[in-house]
Motif scaffolding. Sequence first.
Motif, PDB file in Angstrom:
ATOM      1  N   ALA A  32       0.816  -1.213   0.000  1.00 51.79           N
ATOM      2  CA  ALA A  32       0.000   0.000   0.000  1.00 51.79           C
ATOM      3  C   ALA A  32       0.845   1.255   0.000  1.00 51.79           C
ATOM      4  O   ALA A  32       0.468   2.276  -0.583  1.00 51.79           O
ATOM      5  N   THR A  35       1.926   1.928  -3.536  1.00 47.55           N
ATOM      6  CA  THR A  35       0.784   2.398  -4.330  1.00 47.55           C
ATOM      7  C   THR A  35       0.578   3.889  -4.127  1.00 47.55           C
ATOM      8  O   THR A  35       0.351   4.639  -5.082  1.00 47.55           O
ATOM      9  N   GLN A  36       0.665   4.346  -2.873  1.00 48.51           N
ATOM     10  CA  GLN A  36       0.491   5.767  -2.576  1.00 48.51           C
ATOM     11  C   GLN A  36       1.627   6.600  -3.157  1.00 48.51           C
ATOM     12  O   GLN A  36       1.416   7.719  -3.621  1.00 48.51           O
ATOM     13  N   ALA A  39       0.914   6.889  -6.862  1.00 45.94           N
ATOM     14  CA  ALA A  39      -0.238   7.772  -7.052  1.00 45.94           C
ATOM     15  C   ALA A  39       0.146   9.228  -6.813  1.00 45.94           C
ATOM     16  O   ALA A  39      -0.256  10.125  -7.565  1.00 45.94           O
ATOM     17  N   ARG A 101      -9.095  11.410  -1.546  1.00 47.01           N
ATOM     18  CA  ARG A 101      -9.801  10.869  -2.704  1.00 47.01           C
ATOM     19  C   ARG A 101     -10.752  11.895  -3.303  1.00 47.01           C
ATOM     20  O   ARG A 101     -10.768  12.116  -4.521  1.00 47.01           O
ATOM     21  N   SER A 158       2.068   8.456   3.378  1.00 50.10           N
ATOM     22  CA  SER A 158       2.562   7.087   3.231  1.00 50.10           C
ATOM     23  C   SER A 158       3.962   6.926   3.807  1.00 50.10           C
ATOM     24  O   SER A 158       4.421   5.805   4.004  1.00 50.10           O
ATOM     25  N   VAL A 211      -6.855   7.313 -10.761  1.00 51.51           N
ATOM     26  CA  VAL A 211      -5.825   7.283  -9.713  1.00 51.51           C
ATOM     27  C   VAL A 211      -6.427   7.669  -8.362  1.00 51.51           C
ATOM     28  O   VAL A 211      -5.959   7.223  -7.310  1.00 51.51           O
ATOM     29  N   PHE A 213      -8.950   6.597  -6.969  1.00 49.02           N
ATOM     30  CA  PHE A 213      -9.458   5.432  -6.252  1.00 49.02           C
ATOM     31  C   PHE A 213      -8.333   4.575  -5.671  1.00 49.02           C
ATOM     32  O   PHE A 213      -8.595   3.605  -4.968  1.00 49.02           O
ATOM     33  N   TRP A 214      -7.076   4.927  -5.980  1.00 49.98           N
ATOM     34  CA  TRP A 214      -5.947   4.294  -5.303  1.00 49.98           C
ATOM     35  C   TRP A 214      -5.714   4.917  -3.930  1.00 49.98           C
ATOM     36  O   TRP A 214      -5.043   4.326  -3.095  1.00 49.98           O
ATOM     37  N   LEU A 215      -6.274   6.113  -3.739  1.00 50.19           N
ATOM     38  CA  LEU A 215      -5.953   6.882  -2.535  1.00 50.19           C
ATOM     39  C   LEU A 215      -6.762   6.396  -1.351  1.00 50.19           C
ATOM     40  O   LEU A 215      -7.888   5.896  -1.496  1.00 50.19           O
ATOM     41  N   ARG A 216      -6.201   6.580  -0.182  1.00 47.70           N
ATOM     42  CA  ARG A 216      -6.898   6.221   1.044  1.00 47.70           C
ATOM     43  C   ARG A 216      -8.027   7.198   1.281  1.00 47.70           C
ATOM     44  O   ARG A 216      -7.821   8.407   1.294  1.00 47.70           O
TER      45      ARG A 216
END
Length: 422
Positions: A32, A35-36, A39, A101, A158, A211, A213-216
């Motif tokens: 995760a 991923t952040q 992003a 998001r 992150s 992108v 929707f990748w965010l927390r």
Amino acid sequence: MSEASASLRGEDENPYRPPVSPSAPLSGYPPAVWTQVVAGALLMLATLPGRTHGLGLITEPLLKDLQISHDSYAQINLWATLLGALVCLPVGTWLDRMGLRIGALVLLPALAAVVGCMSVYLKSGPQVAMVLFWLVLLTRALGQGALSVLSLAVAGRSFRHGSGAAAGSYAILLSVFFAISFGVVGSAVGSSGWRGPWGGIAIGLVCLMPVAFWLRGGAASQQAEAGTEKDFTLAQCLRTSSFWAYSAGIAAFAAISSGVGLFNQALLAERGFDQGMFVKFQSASFIIALLGQIICGAGMRWLPIRFWLGGALVCQAAALAAYSFIHTQAHLWTLAAFSGIAGGVITVAFFAVWTDAYGKRHLGRIQGVAQMCSVFASALGPLLLERGHAFFGTYAKTLIFAAPGCVLVGLLTLILKPRPHA
């Protein structure tokens, strides 16, 4: 609350995990985190049309098309940049409240709309200067201001204490993404004019929306759990000397980078180097900056980020003073090494120092203020350098007078350590 339910809510799996040990392996970072980081880098790439180098790609064909003078455009750009910087603080607060998001889902299409309107509807005429001012202001506010704060908040949340690999990777991704985009957009502008590529950027911004929707997810009440009660509020942060030392150091670098970047060819011509050598110098500085980012990202495992920032500012001061003494290619490559490594380290520091020093809970607000200071400085840098050139008759002597300021701020950064608030 179970780890599964925490993950569904977009929170850290264990918000109270201890800091990463300096000797922890890279595999200690959960997927995760990476991923952040990716992003965040993509969101920073989305700021291209609102940044000086992005607008610089279309400046000449834009001015020719609209029949606007360079002087008029310089004034438009100055005031649009300064006013656009003011959005950084409220955007930081808004992101802390609404969540990252939602921020991405609002800001990406908003910037795309402005860039699209600029490419399609901006025409020469009696009111073109005023229309251009408002469009540049919006691209600055949404791109260099709001989206930059969003990207920094995504990446910063992150990072964990000592997360040099993540911070370094973020900086390297930015360099690679921007280098590719400059090449692609610059080539397209050269072959087909500015409107088509600028409209293509608007489409690209819309395509980046997934992108988000990748965010927390989650607003401040949920995101706060990623921090601790010891994390600084914005007010507490602003009362610390260390915050202003870090901000001043990064702002000084932003002013120098924008000023030298804009007039670097004239600077080197002043020392007897031609346009071909200028291109080689720029390319070498970029490659060496990547090396500086790698060194800083790895070195944060053994030394706090403020030591890297302070040392890089002193190194930057040496590079500024050296402009007056370069006469040979060997001198020029030595200058590229000093300025490139310093720039790479300071870039990583800007992304990582706020989380490391002040925590995550109010990161959006804190980074909003820091970004605003940086944008103000980058707007003033070219103007101050040009005024110095007019006064001294040389760019190099102006930079010598800027060097002691970098040394002073660098030493303050080394000395001033953030203290836990009461």
